[in-house]
Motif scaffolding. Structure first.
Motif, PDB file in Angstrom:
ATOM      1  N   GLY A  90      -2.137 -56.773  40.657  1.00 11.71           N
ATOM      2  CA  GLY A  90      -1.794 -58.419  40.796  1.00 11.71           C
ATOM      3  C   GLY A  90      -1.328 -59.110  39.577  1.00 11.71           C
ATOM      4  O   GLY A  90      -1.893 -60.065  39.271  1.00 11.71           O
ATOM      5  N   PRO A 147      -2.932 -55.094  46.181  1.00 14.45           N
ATOM      6  CA  PRO A 147      -3.580 -55.698  45.004  1.00 14.45           C
ATOM      7  C   PRO A 147      -5.149 -55.300  44.768  1.00 14.45           C
ATOM      8  O   PRO A 147      -5.810 -55.454  45.901  1.00 14.45           O
ATOM      9  CB  PRO A 147      -3.259 -57.084  45.091  1.00 14.45           C
ATOM     10  N   ARG A 197       8.471 -63.369  44.543  1.00 13.43           N
ATOM     11  CA  ARG A 197       7.008 -64.347  43.792  1.00 13.43           C
ATOM     12  C   ARG A 197       7.109 -64.636  42.378  1.00 13.43           C
ATOM     13  O   ARG A 197       6.805 -65.689  41.854  1.00 13.43           O
ATOM     14  CB  ARG A 197       5.760 -63.571  43.988  1.00 13.43           C
ATOM     15  N   HIS A 217       6.807 -57.397  40.569  1.00 14.27           N
ATOM     16  CA  HIS A 217       7.081 -58.689  41.069  1.00 14.27           C
ATOM     17  C   HIS A 217       7.480 -59.815  40.313  1.00 14.27           C
ATOM     18  O   HIS A 217       7.205 -60.928  40.062  1.00 14.27           O
ATOM     19  CB  HIS A 217       5.699 -59.397  41.838  1.00 14.27           C
ATOM     20  N   VAL A 268       1.291 -60.712  39.433  1.00 13.21           N
ATOM     21  CA  VAL A 268       2.050 -61.949  40.037  1.00 13.21           C
ATOM     22  C   VAL A 268       1.001 -62.962  40.242  1.00 13.21           C
ATOM     23  O   VAL A 268       1.374 -63.938  40.337  1.00 13.21           O
ATOM     24  CB  VAL A 268       3.178 -61.654  40.917  1.00 13.21           C
ATOM     25  N   TYR A 269      -0.268 -62.342  40.532  1.00 15.25           N
ATOM     26  CA  TYR A 269      -1.485 -63.400  40.936  1.00 15.25           C
ATOM     27  C   TYR A 269      -2.279 -63.669  39.688  1.00 15.25           C
ATOM     28  O   TYR A 269      -3.478 -64.091  39.957  1.00 15.25           O
ATOM     29  CB  TYR A 269      -2.269 -62.796  41.953  1.00 15.25           C
ATOM     30  N   GLY A 270      -1.792 -63.562  38.500  1.00 15.36           N
ATOM     31  CA  GLY A 270      -2.485 -63.846  37.371  1.00 15.36           C
ATOM     32  C   GLY A 270      -3.381 -62.653  36.914  1.00 15.36           C
ATOM     33  O   GLY A 270      -4.297 -62.747  35.993  1.00 15.36           O
ATOM     34  N   SER A 305      -8.368 -56.949  39.611  1.00 14.51           N
ATOM     35  CA  SER A 305      -7.454 -56.802  38.510  1.00 14.51           C
ATOM     36  C   SER A 305      -7.505 -55.562  37.748  1.00 14.51           C
ATOM     37  O   SER A 305      -6.948 -55.570  36.465  1.00 14.51           O
ATOM     38  CB  SER A 305      -7.309 -58.302  37.554  1.00 14.51           C
TER      39      SER A 305
END
Length: 236
Positions: free
Chosen positions: A212, A191, A51, A14, A214-216, A195
């Motif tokens: 994940g 995701p 994203r 991403h 791109v989500y941290g 993580s």
């Protein structure tokens, strides 16, 4: 000793080019130190774009990797690549807003920063030609973006390969109904909640490498080495 390559499979990227470069560096170091006599194979599981900050750069990097003669590279198409293709297809008006509101706006911005108003034709052609399934028949490992249909594997079709989140696929205990018997499946798309990669089944059958990024979360590579009893992971 087996002459099969050591496969490093990488989950959803991403647009995280910097982290992908860091993960590649760690993979190359690990392979050189741990498997110096083996060939190296990279499998990217799709969702290279949307994203994140540099989707255009991720595609450029993967295209460059395919030109290398010293490693084998397999790049699969994910649902986000398909959304971009649809946004520039014959019925683009019906799909463009759907893509832009699902992270495509960040992808478009990454191309604009490179001086392109839209993804160049070379990038769109490359994405269009990507497969949605890669089979290691010798080791009975299937690599796919989202998953497969246990009933119809290996002929599940591109839509399932790129989009599925079916309960039947998520439960390896329900797989042994056809050709999927005895296979492992490595995928991303969904995701994980912590993580960390998800390993399902006993013995392990399903490996979810979408952690994940791109989500941290983390960007993850799974190491599928011949004769290894377990799968190890590398993170960025």
């Amino acid at each position: 000793m087996s002459h099969q390559p050591v496969t490093y499979a990488i989950g959803d990227i991403h647009g995280e080019r910097t982290r992908l470069e860091d993960l590649h560096a760690k993979i190359f170091d690990h392979h050189r130190e741990t498997f110096p006599q083996r060939e190296l194979k990279l499998v990217h599981l799709g969702d290279y774009i949307d994203r994140g900050p540099d989707s255009a750069g991720v595609i450029a990097l993967l295209m460059e990797l395919e030109e290398r003669a010293d490693i084998e590279v397999v790049n699969l198409r994910g649902n986000h690549e398909q959304m971009m293709l649809d946004a520039y297809g014959e019925e683009a008006r019906d799909f463009r807003m759907h893509w832009l509101t699902n992270g495509g706006d960040a992808t478009l911005e990454s191309y604009i920063r490179r001086g392109d108003e839209d993804p160049p034709p070379s990038h769109l052609r490359w994405v269009r030609d990507l497969p949605t399934l890669h089979l290691d028949n010798d080791r009975k490992i299937a690599f796919v973006h989202a998953g497969v249909d246990p009933k119809t594997f290996p002929h599940s079709g591109e839509q399932i390969h790129m989009w599925t989140r079916s309960n039947r696929f998520f439960d390896p205990g329900r797989w042994d109904v056809g050709e999927l018997k005895g296979w492992q499946v490595v995928h991303g798309h969904t995701p994980t909640k912590d993580s960390r990669p998800l390993v399902a089944g006993s013995p392990p059958r399903r490996f979810n490498l979408d952690t994940g990024a791109v989500y941290g979360g983390l960007l993850t590579a799974g190491i599928f080495a011949p004769e290894a009893e377990t799968v190890d992971f590398i993170y960025s």
